[in-house]
Design a protein around this motif. Structure first.
Motif, PDB file in Angstrom:
ATOM      1  N   GLN B  83       0.718  -1.275   0.032  1.00 31.64           N
ATOM      2  CA  GLN B  83      -0.069   0.202   0.119  1.00 31.64           C
ATOM      3  C   GLN B  83       0.745   1.241   0.079  1.00 31.64           C
ATOM      4  O   GLN B  83       0.659   2.227  -0.712  1.00 31.64           O
ATOM      5  CB  GLN B  83      -1.001   0.039   1.252  1.00 31.64           C
ATOM      6  N   SER B  84       1.993   1.241   0.839  1.00 30.56           N
ATOM      7  CA  SER B  84       2.802   2.468   1.015  1.00 30.56           C
ATOM      8  C   SER B  84       3.887   2.554  -0.207  1.00 30.56           C
ATOM      9  O   SER B  84       4.897   2.996   0.054  1.00 30.56           O
ATOM     10  CB  SER B  84       3.274   2.735   2.419  1.00 30.56           C
ATOM     11  N   ALA B  86       6.547   0.982  -0.539  1.00 24.70           N
ATOM     12  CA  ALA B  86       7.762   0.505  -0.049  1.00 24.70           C
ATOM     13  C   ALA B  86       9.021   0.542  -0.844  1.00 24.70           C
ATOM     14  O   ALA B  86       9.518  -0.355  -0.965  1.00 24.70           O
ATOM     15  CB  ALA B  86       7.357  -0.942   0.424  1.00 24.70           C
ATOM     16  N   LEU B  87       9.115   1.532  -1.589  1.00 28.59           N
ATOM     17  CA  LEU B  87      10.308   1.610  -2.309  1.00 28.59           C
ATOM     18  C   LEU B  87      11.430   2.199  -1.361  1.00 28.59           C
ATOM     19  O   LEU B  87      11.220   2.767  -0.469  1.00 28.59           O
ATOM     20  CB  LEU B  87      10.114   2.935  -3.461  1.00 28.59           C
ATOM     21  N   TYR B  88      12.667   1.627  -1.840  1.00 25.63           N
ATOM     22  CA  TYR B  88      13.898   1.962  -0.985  1.00 25.63           C
ATOM     23  C   TYR B  88      14.273   3.336  -1.268  1.00 25.63           C
ATOM     24  O   TYR B  88      14.736   3.490  -2.490  1.00 25.63           O
ATOM     25  CB  TYR B  88      14.927   0.844  -1.311  1.00 25.63           C
ATOM     26  N   PRO B  89      14.028   4.236  -0.222  1.00 27.73           N
ATOM     27  CA  PRO B  89      14.218   5.676  -0.762  1.00 27.73           C
ATOM     28  C   PRO B  89      15.806   6.066  -1.063  1.00 27.73           C
ATOM     29  O   PRO B  89      15.832   6.930  -1.874  1.00 27.73           O
ATOM     30  CB  PRO B  89      13.937   6.322   0.555  1.00 27.73           C
ATOM     31  N   ALA B 133      11.744   9.661  -4.221  1.00 29.96           N
ATOM     32  CA  ALA B 133      11.092  11.031  -3.823  1.00 29.96           C
ATOM     33  C   ALA B 133      10.780  12.070  -4.792  1.00 29.96           C
ATOM     34  O   ALA B 133       9.928  12.879  -4.657  1.00 29.96           O
ATOM     35  CB  ALA B 133      12.309  11.609  -2.862  1.00 29.96           C
ATOM     36  N   ARG B 140       5.233   6.280  -8.408  1.00 35.59           N
ATOM     37  CA  ARG B 140       5.789   5.292  -7.205  1.00 35.59           C
ATOM     38  C   ARG B 140       4.991   3.879  -7.220  1.00 35.59           C
ATOM     39  O   ARG B 140       5.814   2.843  -7.062  1.00 35.59           O
ATOM     40  CB  ARG B 140       5.592   6.051  -5.872  1.00 35.59           C
ATOM     41  N   ARG B 147       8.880  -3.714  -9.425  1.00 39.17           N
ATOM     42  CA  ARG B 147       9.676  -4.639  -8.648  1.00 39.17           C
ATOM     43  C   ARG B 147       9.065  -6.043  -8.797  1.00 39.17           C
ATOM     44  O   ARG B 147       9.891  -6.730  -8.347  1.00 39.17           O
ATOM     45  CB  ARG B 147       9.798  -3.650  -7.401  1.00 39.17           C
TER      46      ARG B 147
END
Lengths: 300, 359
Positions: B83-84, B86-89, B133, B140, B147
């Protein structure tokens, strides 16, 4: 037309601000007062440390030095006597470095892994473990001094720098673990889950996901540990021998030495020298700290 | 085609709390199954169990004919979208896509190939060197889907992937996910609390409540023949109208207050005579007429008229009972109008009051 004219001449844009408003005078007046109050001791110390002894004896502590001399600094660093040793603070400085550097690195590494495991790899009893760890930070150090002396003696490392490093690492553990645990808990759990689906293991996630996102908290831990361990006196004096005393103990011995005249200028210089390291660490890493927070502010 | 996912007698307890109870679920290969339910019904928990992110208490999970009950998430042949996002920033989009492949020691040329393909399918080629970001929410989520895509897996797991997006983007990405499913033909399990997403995307919907699957069927079946009161009330917006009454005449007539409703044409089991029963009718299966029709009907008064653009909702009062009716915009009526309601029994559902099951 009349309306238009009013619109043209009426107030428009940013509201002008008066520099000398009562509010500003009040605000900056108090700020300056407080600054002076806090900086005065530092001023006295710096001034005194730059004077020669004859000038110090005049007793006018606020007046700037007539003749600036760095001799007290040199003496404090290299030749001031503590007991039989007459090599000043330099020995204590290097001892402190040898104590602080490994203690800080070791405690931060262990505590960060602790915090990470406690949040993301919860095991049976992990909460109990954490509670006990935190409980440890509420027990006064003094109670544990003697048991630790015995433990270190039995382990054969009493009176060594290594022993002191271990003590510092252990005593830093509760608060640092809490610090890292709370920081890691603010990193979304879904990131951790995504990394697991992507096949990263315990260390893979720690080094490749958690660590790069956690620079600010590492800097906070660094500041806490460097200042804490550098300024430590009690453990230094209890767990080491005179040869290995850290800078703070050395400073105390210089300032409190009973033979001869009190050399206030040397004492001031020695104190400033001792306080320099945490100060530098704070100024250098403080900037990093702010930058770190700003970088992490964007929701990923 | 065989089963892609088989859940056998799955039970999950958190301490003494039972979250999933003896659950069985088969998902066919290439099927799109949506887990639908209110918050806390265990739908996300079930998905996490499928992914291997939660250790189950009892039972088995099979994926692609392999027992993966104890396998690590990365060994299960699944890709997951959160849901969020969860990409590695700290990594670029390319880094995000390649992270899993590098962990799996896929050779670099193969990684490049797969990323290029995923980027083409999802149209994110221009974004590959940006950090998360610098992406919008929709972008996103595309990367997050990418992924899962590059992992070249058989099963996609979606955990409320559209909940963080605004309404417009949500419908756009919904269509895109559907298109992706048609294009790739992967098995997909999709968790949502949004019934529109469920009805539009699913081949089959599993409606869940309290850790139990209430009904598992195609969207039309779920909508038209809900198996119990919960499913009937949960699916459909506005909710189904429920009339409490009893059945008489050997089950041929439903009595609601003073009104008798003929049950001829009811699509279900033997009604029989029951002291208590609930008749459920969807708002679009109620007809409104200004004059009393020949047969028995329910008199009602219009209270509120909600114009939805394409059609309109009339909120009526029949005695003390609130009833909602969906009418075409031309059929709008001002408040206070007295009308007569007719029910389309062929599309209604009758429930046993005690068991709450459809009759």
């Amino acid at each position: 037309m009349a309306d238009a004219a009013i619109a043209m001449t009426g107030p428009r844009g940013a509201k002008p601000k008066k520099a000398l408003s009562p509010r500003n005078i009040m605000l900056y007046g108090i700020l300056i007062l407080v600054c002076v109050y806090y900086l005065l001791p530092l001023y006295v110390m710096v001034m005194t440390s730059l004077k020669g002894m004859p000038e110090v004896r005049l007793g006018n502590i606020f007046s700037p030095p007539v003749e600036i001399t760095f001799e007290p600094w040199v003496k404090a660093w290299a030749t001031a006597c503590t007991g039989l040793n007459c090599d000043g603070l330099s020995r204590g400085f290097w001892n402190s470095v040898l104590i602080t550097v490994p203690s800080v690195i070791l405690s931060i590494i262990i505590a960060s892994v602790n915090g990470y495991a406690l949040i993301n790899w919860k095991f049976k009893g992990s909460e109990v473990f954490f509670t006990i760890l935190i409980f440890g930070s509420f027990i006064p150090y003094q109670i544990m001094l003697y048991p630790i002396v015995i433990l270190l003696r039995e382990a054969g490392i009493y009176g060594t720098l290594g022993g002191l490093v271990i003590v510092h690492t252990i005593f830093g553990m509760p608060i640092l673990t809490l610090l890292f645990r709370n920081y890691f808990s603010s990193i979304p759990e879904e990131l951790f889950k995504a990394a697991r689906v992507d096949g990263a293991g315990f260390w893979g996630i720690y080094f490749r996901i958690m660590l790069p996102m956690s620079l600010p908290i590492f800097v906070v831990a660094l500041i806490l540990q460097v200042t804490g361990i550098w300024n430590d006196f009690l453990f230094g004096v209890v767990f080491t021998k005179p040869d290995l005393y850290p800078m703070t103990v050395q400073l105390n011995n210089i300032v409190n030495s009973v033979q001869g005249v009190k050399e206030y200028n040397v004492n001031m210089a020695a104190t400033l020298l001792t306080g320099l390291v945490p100060l530098i660490v704070y100024f250098v890493s403080g900037k990093l700290f702010v930058r770190g927070i700003a970088a992490g502010a964007v929701k990923g | 085609m065989g089963n892609s996912i088989e859940v056998k007698d799955l039970t999950l307890n958190f301490g003494s709390v039972s979250v999933l109870k003896n659950m069985n679920l088969d998902v066919k290969e290439g099927e799109f199954v949506v887990l639908l339910g209110p918050s806390g019904c265990g739908k996300s928990t079930l998905l996490n169990c499928l992914a291997g992110l939660l250790d189950i208490t009892d039972g088995q999970i099979w994926i692609k004919g392999k027992n993966v009950t104890w396998a690590e998430p990365s060994e299960r042949g699944i890709g997951m979208v959160f849901q969020s996002y969860a990409l590695y920033p700290q990594m670029t989009v390319r880094g995000n896509l390649s992270f899993g492949l590098k962990n799996a020691k896929v050779p670099q040329p193969e990684i490049d190939k797969r990323i290029a393909r995923a980027a083409e399918i999802l149209q994110i080629q221009p974004l590959l060197d940006r950090k998360p970001a610098a992406l919008s929410g929709g972008q996103r989520q595309r990367v997050a889907i990418g992924r899962a895509l590059v992992r070249d897996v058989d099963v996609f797991l979606f955990d409320e992937p559209l909940s963080n997006l605004d309404a417009k983007l949500r419908s756009e990405l919904r269509v895109e996910i559907k298109r992706l499913h048609n294009q790739l033909g992967n098995t997909m399990v999709y968790v949502t609390h949004d019934q529109i997403e469920a009805l539009t995307l699913a081949d089959r919907i599993a409606v869940m409540k309290g850790g139990v699957i209430q009904q598992l069927a195609g969207p039309q079946e779920i909508y038209n023949r809900p198996s119990n009161l919960f499913v009937a009330g949960f699916i459909g917006s506005p909710s189904m109208n429920f009339l409490s009454g009893k059945t008489v005449d050997g089950g041929k007539t439903f009595v609601f207050g003073d009104h008798r409703i003929d049950l001829a044409g009811y699509d279900g089991g033997a009604v029989l005579e029951r002291d208590q029963a609930i008749l459920g009718v969807r708002p679009e299966h109620v007809t409104v007429s200004s004059s009393a029709p020949a047969g028995p009907s329910i008199p009602a008064v219009v209270e509120i008229d909600e114009n939805l653009g394409a059609d309109s909702l009339l909120w009526l009062k029949a005695g003390t009972k609130d009833i909602c009716v969906r009418v075409p915009v031309e059929g709008r009526l001002p408040a206070g109008t007295k009308v007569h309601l007719g029910l389309d029994i062929a599309k209604a559902s009758l429930f046993d009051t005690k068991t709450e099951q459809r009759i």
